[in-house]
Design a protein around this motif. Structure first.
Motif, PDB file in Angstrom:
ATOM      1  N   LEU A 106      -3.120 -14.995  -0.964  1.00  0.00           N
ATOM      2  CA  LEU A 106      -2.169 -15.671  -0.077  1.00  0.00           C
ATOM      3  C   LEU A 106      -2.408 -15.224   1.356  1.00  0.00           C
ATOM      4  N   GLY A 107      -2.679 -16.201   2.233  1.00  0.00           N
ATOM      5  CA  GLY A 107      -2.776 -15.870   3.650  1.00  0.00           C
ATOM      6  C   GLY A 107      -3.979 -16.469   4.335  1.00  0.00           C
ATOM      7  N   ALA A 108      -4.041 -16.262   5.624  1.00  0.00           N
ATOM      8  CA  ALA A 108      -5.111 -16.703   6.532  1.00  0.00           C
ATOM      9  C   ALA A 108      -5.069 -18.221   6.751  1.00  0.00           C
ATOM     10  N   LYS A 109      -5.989 -18.660   7.578  1.00  0.00           N
ATOM     11  CA  LYS A 109      -5.994 -20.085   7.964  1.00  0.00           C
ATOM     12  C   LYS A 109      -6.449 -20.938   6.783  1.00  0.00           C
ATOM     13  N   PRO A 110      -6.066 -22.227   6.781  1.00  0.00           N
ATOM     14  CA  PRO A 110      -6.456 -23.078   5.656  1.00  0.00           C
ATOM     15  C   PRO A 110      -7.964 -23.003   5.394  1.00  0.00           C
ATOM     16  N   ASP A 134      -2.858 -20.877   1.842  1.00  0.00           N
ATOM     17  CA  ASP A 134      -3.020 -20.386   3.213  1.00  0.00           C
ATOM     18  C   ASP A 134      -1.735 -19.699   3.684  1.00  0.00           C
ATOM     19  N   GLY A 135      -1.813 -19.045   4.830  1.00  0.00           N
ATOM     20  CA  GLY A 135      -0.687 -18.246   5.296  1.00  0.00           C
ATOM     21  C   GLY A 135       0.190 -18.940   6.313  1.00  0.00           C
ATOM     22  N   TYR A 136       0.041 -20.244   6.463  1.00  0.00           N
ATOM     23  CA  TYR A 136       0.823 -20.959   7.481  1.00  0.00           C
ATOM     24  C   TYR A 136       1.748 -21.973   6.815  1.00  0.00           C
ATOM     25  N   PHE A 137       2.777 -21.452   6.166  1.00  0.00           N
ATOM     26  CA  PHE A 137       3.754 -22.289   5.448  1.00  0.00           C
ATOM     27  C   PHE A 137       5.138 -22.020   6.032  1.00  0.00           C
ATOM     28  N   VAL A 157      -1.496 -10.256  -0.260  1.00  0.00           N
ATOM     29  CA  VAL A 157      -0.660 -10.949   0.716  1.00  0.00           C
ATOM     30  C   VAL A 157      -1.188 -10.598   2.107  1.00  0.00           C
ATOM     31  N   CYS A 158      -1.807 -11.571   2.750  1.00  0.00           N
ATOM     32  CA  CYS A 158      -2.538 -11.304   3.998  1.00  0.00           C
ATOM     33  C   CYS A 158      -1.984 -12.169   5.128  1.00  0.00           C
ATOM     34  N   LEU A 159      -0.783 -11.823   5.584  1.00  0.00           N
ATOM     35  CA  LEU A 159      -0.086 -12.619   6.594  1.00  0.00           C
ATOM     36  C   LEU A 159       0.020 -11.877   7.915  1.00  0.00           C
ATOM     37  N   GLY A 160      -0.643 -10.697   8.011  1.00  0.00           N
ATOM     38  CA  GLY A 160      -0.470  -9.847   9.189  1.00  0.00           C
ATOM     39  C   GLY A 160       0.824  -9.051   9.058  1.00  0.00           C
ATOM     40  N   ALA A 161       0.885  -7.941   9.793  1.00  0.00           N
ATOM     41  CA  ALA A 161       2.066  -7.072   9.726  1.00  0.00           C
ATOM     42  C   ALA A 161       3.002  -7.372  10.891  1.00  0.00           C
ATOM     43  N   PRO A 162       4.314  -7.305  10.736  1.00  0.00           N
ATOM     44  CA  PRO A 162       5.023  -6.894   9.520  1.00  0.00           C
ATOM     45  C   PRO A 162       5.410  -8.074   8.617  1.00  0.00           C
ATOM     46  N   LEU A 183      -2.482  -6.811   2.915  1.00  0.00           N
ATOM     47  CA  LEU A 183      -3.838  -6.426   3.335  1.00  0.00           C
ATOM     48  C   LEU A 183      -4.297  -7.072   4.640  1.00  0.00           C
ATOM     49  N   GLY A 184      -3.367  -7.455   5.505  1.00  0.00           N
ATOM     50  CA  GLY A 184      -3.716  -7.918   6.855  1.00  0.00           C
ATOM     51  C   GLY A 184      -4.809  -8.963   6.891  1.00  0.00           C
ATOM     52  N   GLY A 185      -5.855  -8.662   7.652  1.00  0.00           N
ATOM     53  CA  GLY A 185      -6.926  -9.637   7.862  1.00  0.00           C
ATOM     54  C   GLY A 185      -8.022  -9.600   6.797  1.00  0.00           C
ATOM     55  N   LEU A 187      -8.619 -11.202   4.028  1.00  0.00           N
ATOM     56  CA  LEU A 187      -9.181 -12.456   3.505  1.00  0.00           C
ATOM     57  C   LEU A 187     -10.259 -12.990   4.444  1.00  0.00           C
ATOM     58  N   ASP A 188     -10.063 -12.779   5.732  1.00  0.00           N
ATOM     59  CA  ASP A 188     -11.084 -13.210   6.705  1.00  0.00           C
ATOM     60  C   ASP A 188     -12.388 -12.451   6.464  1.00  0.00           C
ATOM     61  N   VAL A 189     -12.269 -11.181   6.096  1.00  0.00           N
ATOM     62  CA  VAL A 189     -13.472 -10.377   5.814  1.00  0.00           C
ATOM     63  C   VAL A 189     -14.090 -10.830   4.489  1.00  0.00           C
ATOM     64  N   TYR A 210     -14.812  -0.941  17.807  1.00  0.00           N
ATOM     65  CA  TYR A 210     -15.733  -2.018  17.421  1.00  0.00           C
ATOM     66  C   TYR A 210     -14.974  -3.358  17.381  1.00  0.00           C
ATOM     67  N   ARG A 211     -13.788  -3.336  16.766  1.00  0.00           N
ATOM     68  CA  ARG A 211     -12.990  -4.565  16.656  1.00  0.00           C
ATOM     69  C   ARG A 211     -12.571  -5.064  18.028  1.00  0.00           C
ATOM     70  N   LEU A 212     -12.236  -4.094  18.895  1.00  0.00           N
ATOM     71  CA  LEU A 212     -11.810  -4.461  20.245  1.00  0.00           C
ATOM     72  C   LEU A 212     -12.946  -5.158  20.988  1.00  0.00           C
ATOM     73  N   ARG A 217      -9.124 -10.033  22.655  1.00  0.00           N
ATOM     74  CA  ARG A 217      -7.722 -10.450  22.740  1.00  0.00           C
ATOM     75  C   ARG A 217      -6.783  -9.463  22.028  1.00  0.00           C
ATOM     76  N   ARG A 218      -7.357  -8.524  21.263  1.00  0.00           N
ATOM     77  CA  ARG A 218      -6.527  -7.544  20.555  1.00  0.00           C
ATOM     78  C   ARG A 218      -6.043  -6.423  21.466  1.00  0.00           C
ATOM     79  N   ILE A 219      -6.451  -6.450  22.752  1.00  0.00           N
ATOM     80  CA  ILE A 219      -6.169  -5.317  23.640  1.00  0.00           C
ATOM     81  C   ILE A 219      -4.666  -4.988  23.687  1.00  0.00           C
ATOM     82  N   GLY A 220      -3.822  -6.047  23.754  1.00  0.00           N
ATOM     83  CA  GLY A 220      -2.374  -5.823  23.849  1.00  0.00           C
ATOM     84  C   GLY A 220      -1.875  -5.040  22.644  1.00  0.00           C
ATOM     85  N   ARG A 221      -2.301  -5.484  21.458  1.00  0.00           N
ATOM     86  CA  ARG A 221      -1.880  -4.812  20.228  1.00  0.00           C
ATOM     87  C   ARG A 221      -2.427  -3.395  20.176  1.00  0.00           C
ATOM     88  N   MET A 222      -3.652  -3.232  20.664  1.00  0.00           N
ATOM     89  CA  MET A 222      -4.292  -1.923  20.539  1.00  0.00           C
ATOM     90  C   MET A 222      -3.723  -0.889  21.505  1.00  0.00           C
TER      91      MET A 222
HETATM   92  N1  UDP Z   1      -1.804 -14.870   9.254  1.00  0.00           N
HETATM   93  C1  UDP Z   1      -1.225 -15.733   8.356  1.00  0.00           C
HETATM   94  N2  UDP Z   1      -0.017 -16.283   8.654  1.00  0.00           N
HETATM   95  C2  UDP Z   1       0.648 -16.014   9.793  1.00  0.00           C
HETATM   96  C3  UDP Z   1       0.067 -15.091  10.701  1.00  0.00           C
HETATM   97  C4  UDP Z   1      -1.163 -14.533  10.399  1.00  0.00           C
HETATM   98  O1  UDP Z   1      -1.796 -16.003   7.298  1.00  0.00           O
HETATM   99  O2  UDP Z   1       1.734 -16.557  10.000  1.00  0.00           O
HETATM  100  C5  UDP Z   1      -3.093 -14.275   8.917  1.00  0.00           C
HETATM  101  C6  UDP Z   1      -4.174 -14.446   9.956  1.00  0.00           C
HETATM  102  O3  UDP Z   1      -4.781 -15.721   9.822  1.00  0.00           O
HETATM  103  C7  UDP Z   1      -5.107 -13.306   9.590  1.00  0.00           C
HETATM  104  C8  UDP Z   1      -4.129 -12.238   9.063  1.00  0.00           C
HETATM  105  O4  UDP Z   1      -2.923 -12.906   8.775  1.00  0.00           O
HETATM  106  O5  UDP Z   1      -5.948 -13.705   8.541  1.00  0.00           O
HETATM  107  C9  UDP Z   1      -3.791 -11.137  10.033  1.00  0.00           C
HETATM  108  O6  UDP Z   1      -4.898 -10.649  10.565  1.00  0.00           O
HETATM  109  P1  UDP Z   1      -4.897  -9.435  11.578  1.00  0.00           P
HETATM  110  O7  UDP Z   1      -6.292  -9.248  12.000  1.00  0.00           O
HETATM  111  O8  UDP Z   1      -3.841  -9.612  12.606  1.00  0.00           O
HETATM  112  O9  UDP Z   1      -4.396  -8.292  10.592  1.00  0.00           O
HETATM  113  P2  UDP Z   1      -4.632  -6.746  10.570  1.00  0.00           P
HETATM  114  O10 UDP Z   1      -5.680  -6.526   9.543  1.00  0.00           O
HETATM  115  O11 UDP Z   1      -4.993  -6.299  11.951  1.00  0.00           O
HETATM  116  O12 UDP Z   1      -3.260  -6.294  10.141  1.00  0.00           O
END
Ligand code: UDP
Length: 239
Positions: A106-110, A134-137, A157-162, A183-185, A187-189, A210-212, A217-222
């Motif tokens: 569950l998660g990430a872009k379609p 996908d994670g955009y519901f 569940v990969c929707l980003g934190a929190p 598990l955050g990002g 699924l993209d990996v 490396y990610r930065l 664009r992650r600078i704000g979060r980092m």
């Molecule tokens: N994401 C999602 N739904 C949302 C917001 C984010 O599925 O409403 C996904 C986003 O596409 C990405 C993941 O959640 O695949 C978050 O990735 P990010 O790199 O921010 O996570 P991190 O590993 O740094 O926590």
């Protein structure tokens, strides 16, 4: 006893112990969930009580990276080792494949979860893919119901934190799964959309850098990372 790092309690386990604990939860009764906070999420928890509750109520809280390990050591309560979510997921998948267990992504872009599912099914023969979404519901209930219908044992569940931690706490039981992992990002990996830092960088605690470089664009979060270290130093002085 968990090890407290600025209000988040971490389980003091090695990677092998973390995977064993997850398997035990999986084979136990009820629904459980795992979270893998990094310093950025610890900082979010300092400001967001709901996030803090969702993280601390998890059945397994694993330090995602070197920042939390450094923070715990600075506070005089060292953790055994870092247990990055994506590596934990890899070890768990090996064990799931051996046992023929099923996984829902569950998660990430379609399209990303489907691509990840295809790659994981190839990499872990024996693993059963129960479904993807996908994670955009907008509404949680139909998604939880789709997972329940799939009969999945485990959900990534990969929707980003929190968002993912809140989602698992609220909807975990309705999915009928036995274990959910935030598990955050990842699924993209798994899908090959985003590359993980080469081993050199992670071995030297520089995966964040490396990610930065790859995703400026992650600078704000980092910027939360230095803030985390400032807060750890303040806490150390207070202690
Ligand atoms: N994401 C999602 N739904 C949302 C917001 C984010 O599925 O409403 C996904 C986003 O596409 C990405 C993941 O959640 O695949 C978050 O990735 P990010 O790199 O921010 O996570 P991190 O590993 O740094 O926590």
């Amino acid at each position: 006893m968990r090890i407290d790092v600025l209000g988040v309690g971490f389980d003091n386990v090695t990677m092998a112990e973390a995977v064993d604990r997850a398997l035990a939860l999986l084979h136990g009764e009820g629904t459980h969930y795992v979270v893998t906070p990094n310093p950025e999420i610890v900082e979010v928890c300092r400001e967001n009580l709901a996030a803090k509750i969702a993280v601390n109520e998890a059945d397994l809280v694993l330090p995602d990276g070197i920042g939390v390990i450094k923070g715990a050591a600075m506070l005089g309560t060292p953790l055994k080792e870092k247990t990055p979510g994506i590596e934990f997921a890899g070890h768990l998948l090996e064990r799931m494949a051996e046992e023929g267990l099923s996984l829902y992504l569950l998660g990430a872009k379609p399209g990303v979860a489907e691509a990840a599912a295809k790659n994981l099914a190839e990499r872990y023969p024996g693993l059963v893919i129960a479904g993807t979404h996908d994670g955009y519901f907008k509404e949680d209930a139909p998604v939880a119901e789709a997972i329940r219908q799939s009969g999945a044992d485990v959900v990534f569940v990969c929707l980003g934190a929190p968002k993912q931690e809140l989602w698992m706490r609220k909807n975990g039981p309705a999915t009928g799964a036995r274990l959910l992992c935030g598990l955050g990002g990842s699924l993209d990996v798994f899908a090959g959309v985003v590359e993980r830092a080469p081993k050199f960088w992670s071995d030297h605690g520089l995966e964040w850098f490396y990610r930065l470089c790859k995703e400026p664009r992650r600078i704000g979060r980092m910027m939360k990372l230095p803030l985390f270290l400032v807060h750890v130093k303040q806490e150390k002085r207070r202690k």
